[in-house]
Write a protein that holds these residues in place. Sequence first.
Motif, mmCIF file in Angstrom:
data_model
loop_
_atom_site.group_PDB
_atom_site.id
_atom_site.type_symbol
_atom_site.label_atom_id
_atom_site.label_comp_id
_atom_site.label_asym_id
_atom_site.label_seq_id
_atom_site.Cartn_x
_atom_site.Cartn_y
_atom_site.Cartn_z
ATOM 1 N N GLY A 172 0.819 -1.206 0.000
ATOM 2 C CA GLY A 172 0.000 0.000 0.000
ATOM 3 C C GLY A 172 0.853 1.255 0.000
ATOM 4 N N GLU A 173 1.905 1.265 0.799
ATOM 5 C CA GLU A 173 2.801 2.427 0.843
ATOM 6 C C GLU A 173 3.587 2.573 -0.448
ATOM 7 O OE1 GLU A 173 2.787 4.862 3.094
ATOM 8 O OE2 GLU A 173 1.087 3.723 3.863
ATOM 9 N N LEU A 174 4.003 1.454 -1.019
ATOM 10 C CA LEU A 174 4.732 1.507 -2.288
ATOM 11 C C LEU A 174 3.834 2.069 -3.385
ATOM 12 C CD1 LEU A 174 6.669 -1.892 -2.188
ATOM 13 C CD2 LEU A 174 7.594 0.398 -1.774
ATOM 14 N N MET A 175 2.574 1.635 -3.415
ATOM 15 C CA MET A 175 1.637 2.119 -4.435
ATOM 16 C C MET A 175 1.459 3.633 -4.342
ATOM 17 S SD MET A 175 -1.251 -0.880 -4.605
ATOM 18 C CE MET A 175 -2.314 0.092 -5.656
ATOM 19 N N LYS A 176 1.421 4.167 -3.125
ATOM 20 C CA LYS A 176 1.297 5.614 -2.936
ATOM 21 C C LYS A 176 2.488 6.351 -3.554
ATOM 22 C CE LYS A 176 -1.198 5.318 1.427
ATOM 23 N NZ LYS A 176 -1.096 5.545 2.880
ATOM 24 N N ASN A 177 3.600 5.643 -3.706
ATOM 25 C CA ASN A 177 4.823 6.227 -4.260
ATOM 26 C C ASN A 177 5.074 5.772 -5.700
ATOM 27 O OD1 ASN A 177 6.445 7.738 -1.972
ATOM 28 N ND2 ASN A 177 5.360 6.032 -1.035
ATOM 29 N N GLY A 178 4.039 5.206 -6.329
ATOM 30 C CA GLY A 178 4.145 4.811 -7.733
ATOM 31 C C GLY A 178 4.970 3.574 -7.984
ATOM 32 N N ILE A 179 5.066 2.705 -6.977
ATOM 33 C CA ILE A 179 5.881 1.493 -7.086
ATOM 34 C C ILE A 179 4.956 0.281 -7.037
ATOM 35 C CG2 ILE A 179 7.735 0.142 -6.027
ATOM 36 C CD1 ILE A 179 8.610 2.856 -4.688
ATOM 37 N N SER A 180 5.107 -0.617 -8.021
ATOM 38 C CA SER A 180 4.238 -1.798 -8.105
ATOM 39 C C SER A 180 4.938 -3.039 -7.569
ATOM 40 C CB SER A 180 3.850 -2.062 -9.556
ATOM 41 O OG SER A 180 3.125 -0.981 -10.072
ATOM 42 N N LEU A 181 4.274 -3.687 -6.628
ATOM 43 C CA LEU A 181 4.724 -4.988 -6.142
ATOM 44 C C LEU A 181 3.705 -5.995 -6.674
ATOM 45 C CD1 LEU A 181 6.770 -6.526 -4.428
ATOM 46 C CD2 LEU A 181 5.271 -6.183 -2.471
ATOM 47 N N ILE A 182 4.162 -6.890 -7.514
ATOM 48 C CA ILE A 182 3.283 -7.856 -8.170
ATOM 49 C C ILE A 182 3.198 -9.113 -7.310
ATOM 50 C CG2 ILE A 182 2.983 -9.255 -10.262
ATOM 51 C CD1 ILE A 182 4.866 -7.035 -11.593
ATOM 52 N N ALA A 183 1.976 -9.611 -7.112
ATOM 53 C CA ALA A 183 1.764 -10.841 -6.351
ATOM 54 C C ALA A 183 0.993 -11.822 -7.233
ATOM 55 C CB ALA A 183 0.988 -10.558 -5.079
ATOM 56 N N ILE A 184 1.566 -13.002 -7.436
ATOM 57 C CA ILE A 184 0.918 -14.031 -8.243
ATOM 58 C C ILE A 184 0.864 -15.315 -7.411
ATOM 59 C CG2 ILE A 184 1.036 -15.405 -10.353
ATOM 60 C CD1 ILE A 184 1.415 -12.914 -11.699
ATOM 61 N N PRO A 185 -0.352 -15.823 -7.140
ATOM 62 C CA PRO A 185 -0.467 -17.067 -6.371
ATOM 63 C C PRO A 185 0.369 -18.183 -6.998
ATOM 64 C CG PRO A 185 -2.623 -16.056 -6.653
ATOM 65 C CD PRO A 185 -1.655 -15.283 -7.527
ATOM 66 N N SER A 186 0.995 -18.961 -6.160
ATOM 67 C CA SER A 186 1.854 -20.095 -6.536
ATOM 68 C C SER A 186 3.169 -19.685 -7.193
ATOM 69 C CB SER A 186 1.124 -21.080 -7.466
ATOM 70 O OG SER A 186 -0.016 -21.577 -6.828
ATOM 71 N N LYS A 187 3.376 -18.386 -7.430
ATOM 72 C CA LYS A 187 4.634 -17.897 -8.002
ATOM 73 C C LYS A 187 5.387 -17.054 -6.997
ATOM 74 C CE LYS A 187 5.544 -17.231 -12.737
ATOM 75 N NZ LYS A 187 5.399 -16.525 -13.982
#
Length: 87
Positions: free
Chosen positions: A48-63
């Motif tokens: 959430g904090e990263l998104m506020k700063n324009g940074i994407s953390l990608i989450a993919i189940p099983s990956k």
Amino acid sequence: MPFHITQRQEKLLESFIRHDGYITGESLSEKLKVSPRTIRQDIKQLSGELMKNGISLIAIPSKGYLLSKKDIEKAKAFLASQKPARS
């Protein structure tokens, strides 16, 4: 008041910056010696904090989780802004 990430969240972000490719929650929990649930909670807050700063953390189940290559420099700057000034 600005949000400051915890030391554990700082270690998570450092792991995402250094790791090339996906990293699983299980491996993060082993590395940081906390439960997978704690990792998920920390990542949720950190993301959430990263998104506020324009940074994407990608989450993919099983990956796992992945910091977009285009966001690595922004993530490094965000991390540097979180560290207290050292004298």
